[in-house]
Structures are given as C-alpha cells and as structure tokens.
Write an enzyme that holds these catalytic residues in place. Structure first.
Site, PDB file in Angstrom:
ATOM      1  CG  ASN A 281      -1.422  -0.969   1.189  1.00  8.94           C
ATOM      2  OD1 ASN A 281      -2.451  -1.884   0.828  1.00  8.94           O
ATOM      3  ND2 ASN A 281      -1.336  -1.750   2.636  1.00  8.94           N
ATOM      4  CD  GLU A 312       5.580  -5.843   0.284  1.00  9.18           C
ATOM      5  OE1 GLU A 312       5.255  -5.198  -0.353  1.00  9.18           O
ATOM      6  OE2 GLU A 312       6.045  -7.156   0.043  1.00  9.18           O
ATOM      7  CG  HIS A 315       5.740  -3.698  -4.507  1.00  8.41           C
ATOM      8  ND1 HIS A 315       6.176  -3.488  -6.072  1.00  8.41           N
ATOM      9  CD2 HIS A 315       5.367  -4.720  -4.100  1.00  8.41           C
ATOM     10  CE1 HIS A 315       6.295  -5.118  -5.867  1.00  8.41           C
ATOM     11  NE2 HIS A 315       5.739  -5.799  -4.700  1.00  8.41           N
ATOM     12  CD  GLU A 334       4.641  -9.195  -6.109  1.00 12.64           C
ATOM     13  OE1 GLU A 334       5.262  -8.683  -5.552  1.00 12.64           O
ATOM     14  OE2 GLU A 334       3.373  -8.219  -5.986  1.00 12.64           O
TER      15      GLU A 334
END
Length: 864
Positions: A281, A312, A315, A334
C-alpha cells in the site's frame, strides 16, 4: 450475472469509456461489529451517452446518485456491480452503503485481540477487494486521487496512505446511523493522495502501538517513518532494526532509481491474521504480524523479514509510482521487487550472502512451479480476476526475478539501471506494459530485447543442463560439453550465460581452482577451455548461479559432494550442489534415501540459516512422499534419531540447534523419541543454550499431541498460559492434530462446512489436520474432499477456498491403495471439465505432486 469476476476484456472496454479523476471516501467504523458505513463520491469523465458499471461488494446499498439523479438501487445493483447508464462527459457519482467487515484477510479485516478485547482493522485490497470497502472502478489502469475520512473510536489510531490533516475531531453527542449517541468517537481526515490505483489504497485502524522516526530524502524532504503493531505485542517490536533496514533501502533505491521517494510518509504496520508476507500500500505497508518476534526465531526468518521490508519498499517506485496496466504484467511488478530486494539486501545490509538464500529458497520454488502442468510463461495470460488470484506463484516472483538477474548481466548493470531511471522519469504516476520497460532498456543498452523476451518471458518451462566429459588415464579432461535437455511439453532451447567451476581439496577445504564463463545454446555446447585441464574433484555447471536452469552433477562430482559437501569455503556453490541433488531426487533420477543420507550427514556443516531451513523442509518431503513405502518407517525412525543426535551436538544456542530441535519434534514418533520431546518440554533434559520459550513449547506440545502423548487438558493448560492470538492459532493446530477420528472430523467440519473460522485459524487447523503418524486417519476424507470442491469454490472467498483446495488435498495418502488419490483426482477432473479454470489448475497442481511422489518412490526402490 458476473458474480465477483471481472475479465480483461471488460476492463479494457471500461477504460475506453471512463477516465477517473477523484474519490472521496468516508467511512464510519462505529456502526457495529459486522458492517460499517461507506460513502463514496467519485468524479470521472466519460464518453457522453455511454453505459458502464462501477464495482461494489456490499450487503446493503442505500443510495446511488449519478449527476444529481437518484437511481433505483434494486434496478442498478447486482452481484458486485452498479450499472451506470447515460453518462455525461463529466460525472459525479455518490454511493452510500453498508460494507462488510471480513475475517478472511480480504477487504477490511476485523480482528479482536483476545488479550484485551480491543478491535483492530486493516485493509487488504490486492487483487480486487477495495470494492468491499467503497464503490470503485476496480482495475489498476483507472488511477485517481483518493481522499479518506474516517470516523472511529477516539482512542484508536487511524492510518491511511497520506498524512492526516490536523488532529482527529471529536464527535460530541453525535447521533450515529443506528440512532445511538457516539460520545467516544472522533473523525480523522487525510490529505489527498496523488493519482494511484485503488488496490494500493489503505485504511488501518485500532489502538495500534506506534513508534515514529524520520529520514531525509535525496530531494531534501524529511520523510516521517512510522512502525506499528498491536498494543499487546508492543514489548516485542524491534523498531530500531526495522528502521535501520528501511533507511538502508531508501538510500539504495533513491540512488539506483534516480527518483526520490514518491510519497509523503512511510508507515510500516504489522497486522494480525494477514494472508501474505506483506502488501505494498502506498505509504502504508502492511506486514504479517509474525514478523514481530515474541520468541527466538531462526536467522532465516529475520533475514526474510529484511528482504520483505526491502521488497515492499521497492514497490513504492515499481508498482505504486508506475503501475501495470492490467494484471498480465503482475510478474514484472513482483519480479522487479524480488530482484531489487535481494540486491539491496546483499549490498546494503548484513546479509551479504542474500543471493545464496535466493538460490536456495526462491529458485527452488521457481523450478518446482515451472515443472507443474499449470506452468505458464512469465508473461501470463490473465484473462480475468480468477486467473490473477492463483498466479501469485513461483513463476511470477522467483522465475521472473531469476530472469531479470540474467537480463542485468546480459545488458550490463549500468545500462540496466540507466534504463530503469529513464522508465521512472517517463512513466511516473502512469500505467505501463512490458514493452514500455523493454523500450527503455533497449535504448540504454543498444540491444534488441524482442528475441530475449520471446524465449524467456513468453515461453514456459525450465531446461536441464548436464555435463558430458571424458578424461584420459592421467586424469586430464579430453572433452567437455554442456548438454541442454528440454521438457517435451515445452521444447524451447534457450541461450544461457553461465560459469563452470572446478573445485579441489586444499588443506581440508574445497576451493575453486577452475573457472570458465561462456554462452551456451542448443542441445550441446562444447567447452574447449576445459580440454587439457586436470579434472577437478568436483565440477559444477552454473557456478555462481548465473543461469536459470536445473543442473546435474556428473557421477564423480556427485560422489565427491557426498564426502566433501561440508568442505566448501563458499556457501553459494554448496547450495548449488544441494539444489542439484534435490532436483535429481524430485525428478526420480536419484533415490530419496540417498538425499536423506546426504542431508543428515552434511547439514551440521551448513552455515547459512535459510539453506538449513530449506533442507529440513526438503528432508521432510523426501521422508513423507519420496522414500518407498516399504522403507519409510525405518528411514523415518533413523532420520528422527539422527536429528536429535545432531541437535544435541550442535553449538549451544546456535541457530542450527534451534532448527534441528524443531525438525526433530516435528518427526518424533517412536516411544523413545516422544520421551525425548517430553523431557525437553518438562525440563527433565536440557540442551545448553536452548531456551524452551513460548513458541517452542507449543511445537513440543503439538509433537506430543500428534504422538498420542498429550491431549485437550494439556492444550487448554498451555492456552491458559498463552491466551494470545498466536496461542489460539497454536491451540487450533494442536487440537486438529489429535490422533482420533473424532478430532479429525471436528477439524474438517470447522474448516470445510463452517464459516466461523477466520483465515489464520483456518490455516492453523488445516496444518494440524494433516499431522498424523497413522495415515489411515485421513482416509475417510478423500471422498468428501472431491465431492465438496465446487461448493467450497462457490461459497468461500478466494483466499479461504484456495487454502482448502490446496491444504486438504490428500497428498499424504499417495501410497494408500484404498485411497487411489490419482484415480480419484482423474475421475473428478473428467467429471468436471467446466469447473472454474482456477479451481482445475489447483487440483492439477496437487495431482502432479502425487504423480511425482510415485515416480520418486520407484527410483528409491531401485537403490543399490
């Protein structure tokens, strides 16, 4: 009706009609324990006069207003969609609904802490579950800005993607939607986000414990850092370590990507009952709560947390700043994060051997996945959301990352990162496809990547590399070639850049004495550089692990590895030998008992914690499935005895000691072995340096339960001492492991027939159900398993259904003639040709495990 699915074709059609601008999402989390109030205001442009739909999964929709016109809810709301007709060029849509709290780890998950009865919430929206919280055009290419407003109990903390605006505003004697008066509530408002996809929005709420730090970004901004967990876990939260890894990642990525961190803050929240390792997120990453360590864990787990933190964080650029257009490019999202997190771990943290871990853990996952009947190209054909749900697999993550590593070597590391920087600069806040990424790499490297993409990204399957050599009487190599074997189902010859290493014994250590790097292509590639070289004791194709391919050892090298495996100076070549031996065992070329001996004779010399972890998992698989049934009992008994012996001899307090004790407890079955477990649990026997902490106590107790030496009173007593969420999960697994027909039936009913178990307890119960010494306890459940597959798939959410389909498949009954697992599986597949493709895929994958086990057992029978 569409149910909850969405096809790629529908998404493309909708994107041709709609251009989203903004969402204003207002949530009231004070309306009760089952639902919350959701109000969404969506502003979007559209083709005038067109029709489309917006997504929402909610038990009750109160109001749908389009451009000031109230729509008939009964007419326009069906399944997961709200139909929108006669659109204007510019539109304002208002949707008011009651949305559901979930206990499946999807949507807005609700958890009650058994320690203090406090409620904790967190959102999990990937793949398509933001529609369980607010009305949304649920596809990654319809980006928009998001403004969240949340009303919640005043003593809570509420976190979203962007910072809150001011302090929470108390609600004084406000009347809530149920007619009650809210005196202890407040309203949080959050800054508007940049344009992002809905699946990376987030709301996390509850009395979370928070610790705050900050760092300086390369553009001069101060970035607030927050680390959060449940209050009852606060004493175990090692914030400084988490922040140190995060700081190292920020510095590494900002330099590598040439773009400052793109969001306003960075919070990391460890949340209960999470389905995955973490979720990216934007600015509010959620993590599996098990990464808050309340007991001693293997170093492998600590390293995995570091890699996950860095995955993360990567990302935030690749996935959040620049996002895939549709889920076909999930792999790139990914794989890039997987490659970058391993690189960052190796270069910016204390885990400098991270590529050894990658080889042992990730590539083994990829090789296994790539040999299943459901294998697919790295660039997968994601026709709909159901395809996406089952494609978070070893191809998408590990094979993709392995291939990216090859690509970096091929185009050059400087050229690769020049291309990455150009990619971010050109596509920031937008959506892309694979071709957009390759275009930038072609520009910076000068290479045409279309052929590379065709072979590596658009074709499935893994090749096998085998050395072929001849040696004269003096021990000098007279010919050497690398043979590339391709699977019949995917006969693709690929080029590989690899190294061949030769190792000899020097002063008791295996050291590399020969190293040749070359390109190979086709069925046979000669290696003239090795001709005339004295044959080393051990030859290793794919030394340095540059290529994505399975390898075999020649006969002499295999013999040397058995005797000398613990003598390697370097962990990576040792890991490659381990992997070659395991692949040969899985493929039915080498007897499983040879692999068991190899592990038990050499694992004490292994220095890498993650490799030890993988080897012990592989050892269990070999014992449970690959050893011929007539040899299994004797082999299992000897293996457990040897594990206890190794644990007693291990360095006091060492990581290996802990892992060996856990492995022994998981396999203890004889009276003497269970006595040893009992003595450890009761303190009658002690191992220097080994602390029997809470989590290890549960593992030892569950071992005794599985062996019939402990039961419900013991479980209840331990749960009374550990009345936590972790304790509840451990107790659920232990109860399901009780070796009686009644206990197995109760576990089955709770998982398959009931809806009361949250995701974490479901997973624990499934794990305990499969723990048996007497496999006949599982025989009564073969027929119900196949009879209930379609009902499970239809009635449960994706995560919960997948857990059941995979976790309860009767693999352990592979050699029980009365079960005929292979025959039962084939009968179901033949009778259900029109079952959902994702369900058939999971059954086919499970079937392959049975087929492979039968082949491995035959190989084990042929052992000399």
């Amino acid at each position: 009706m569409p149910g909850e699915n969405l096809t790629r074709a529908e998404a493309r059609e909708r994107a041709a009609v709609v251009a989203t601008e903004s969402y204003e999402v207002t949530l009231d989390l004070t309306t009760g324990p089952t639902t919350f109030a959701s109000r969404t205001v969506v502003r979007f442009a559209a083709t005038a006069g067109a029709s489309t739909f917006i997504d929402l999964i909610a038990p009750t929709v109160h109001e749908v207003t389009l451009n000031g016109r109230a729509l008939d809810v009964a007419d326009v709301v069906a399944d997961s969609r709200i139909r929108l007709d006669d659109l204007a060029a510019s539109n304002v849509l208002v949707v008011v609904a009651d949305a559901p709290y979930m206990n499946t780890g999807e949507g807005l998950h609700r958890f009650v802490d058994p320690v203090d009865d406090e409620v904790y919430l967190y959102s999990q929206f990937e793949v398509a579950d933001s529609r369980r919280v607010f009305a949304v055009f649920e596809q990654p290419d319809l980006k928009a800005t998001f403004t969240f407003t949340v009303t919640a109990p005043a003593h809570w903390t509420v976190v979203s993607n962007y910072p809150q605006v001011g302090e929470p505003v108390p609600v004084e004697d406000g009347v809530n939607r149920n007619g009650g008066v809210d005196k202890g509530t407040a309203t949080w408002s959050f800054e508007t986000t940049p344009r992002i996809s809905s699946y990376i929005t987030a709301v996390i709420a509850g009395p979370y414990h928070a610790e705050h730090r900050e760092l300086s970004s390369q553009d001069g901004r101060t970035i607030p850092l927050g680390v959060y967990c449940r209050g009852s876990l606060a004493e175990h939260l090692d914030t400084d370590n988490i922040v140190d890894i995060t700081r190292a990642g920020f510095d590494f990525y900002e330099r590598a990507f040439g773009v400052a961190y793109p969001f306003a803050k960075y919070d990391q929240l460890f949340v209960p009952e999470f389905n995955a390792g973490a979720m990216e997120n934007a600015g509010a990453v959620t993590f599996l709560e098990s990464y808050v360590f309340r007991s001693k864990v293997p170093e492998a787990t600590i390293e995995r947390r570091a890699v996950t933190i860095l995955h993360e964080l990567a990302h935030m650029w690749f996935g959040d700043l620049v996002t895939m257009r549709w889920w076909d490019d999930l792999w790139l999202n990914e794989s890039f994060a997987e490659y970058m997190s391993t690189l960052a771990t190796a270069r910016a943290t204390r885990w400098t051997s991270a590529w050894t871990t990658f080889s042992s853990l990730e590539k083994n996952w990829a090789y296994r996945q790539d040999q299943l009947p459901s294998t697919h190209p790295i660039v997968a054909d994601m026709r709909d959301l159901e395809d996406v749900e089952v494609n978070f697999d070893g191809i998408t993550y590990a094979k993709g990352a392995s291939v990216l590593k090859q690509l970096v070597s091929w185009v050059g590391q400087d050229e690769f990162f020049d291309g990455v920087r150009a990619y971010f600069a050109k596509h920031a806040w937008g959506n892309t496809e694979l071709r957009d990424f390759l275009t930038e790499l072609e520009a910076t490297s000068g290479r045409d990547l279309s052929a590379w993409s065709g072979l590596w990204l658009e074709k499935a399957g893994v090749t096998l590399l085998r050395p072929s050599l001849e040696v004269d009487d003096a021990g000098v190599i007279t010919s050497f070639a690398v043979l590339q074997e391709v699977p019949d189902e995917h006969p693709v010859q690929r080029p590989h850049r690899l190294a061949i290493g030769g190792y000899d014994l020097a002063e008791g250590r295996l050291v590399r004495t020969v190293h040749v790097e070359l390109d190979i292509d086709g069925p046979r590639t000669e290696v003239p550089a090795l001709v005339g070289v004295p044959r080393p004791a051990l030859l290793l194709v794919n030394d340095d692990d540059l290529a994505y391919a399975k390898v075999r050892l020649d006969e002499q090298s295999l013999a040397a590895s058995i005797d000398l495996l613990g003598s390697f100076d370097d962990s990576l070549p040792r890991t490659l030998v381990w992997t070659a031996a395991w692949d040969a065992t899985r493929d039915g070329e080498a007897p499983a008992r040879d692999f068991v001996d190899l592990v038990l004779n050499n694992i004490a010399h292994e220095t890498d914690s993650s490799v030890v972890l993988v080897l012990l998992r592989q050892l269990s698989t070999a014992l449970d499935l690959y050893v011929a049934p007539e040899h299994r009992l004797a082999t299992e008994t000897a293996a457990a005895d040897r594990l206890l012996e190794l644990a007693r001899a291990a360095e006091a307090g060492s990581d290996t000691q802990l892992q060996l004790v856990k492995s022994f407890a998981g396999r203890a079955a004889t009276a003497e072995q269970l006595d040893a477990v009992r003595d450890l649990l009761d303190g009658q026997a002690q191992l220097d340096g080994l602390s029997i902490d809470t989590d290890l106590r549960w593992e030892l107790l569950t071992s005794l339960v599985t062996g019939g030496r402990a039961g419900e009173p013991d479980i209840a007593a331990q749960l009374a001492d550990d009345a936590t969420a972790t304790g509840q999960r451990a107790a659920a697994a232990a109860r399901a492991a009780v070796p009686t027909a009644e206990a197995k039936a109760a576990a089955w009913t709770a998982v398959v027939d009931g809806d009361g178990l949250p995701n974490a307890l479901q997973a624990a119960t499934i794990a305990g159900f499969g723990r048996v010494h007497d496999r006949t306890l599982l025989l009564p459940f073969v027929e119900p398993y196949f009879a209930g597959l379609e009902t499970v798939w239809a009635d449960k959410t994706s995560e919960m259904a997948q857990n059941i389909v995979v976790g309860l498949y009767p693999t352990d009954l592979v050699d029980e003639a009365s079960a005929d697992v292979l025959g039962a599986t084939d009968a179901w597949l033949d009778a259900h040709p029109d079952a959902p493709a994702a369900l058939r895929r999971l059954v086919l994958e499970s079937r392959d495990g049975v087929r492979r086990a039968l082949a491995a057992q035959e190989a084990d029978r042929r052992r000399a």
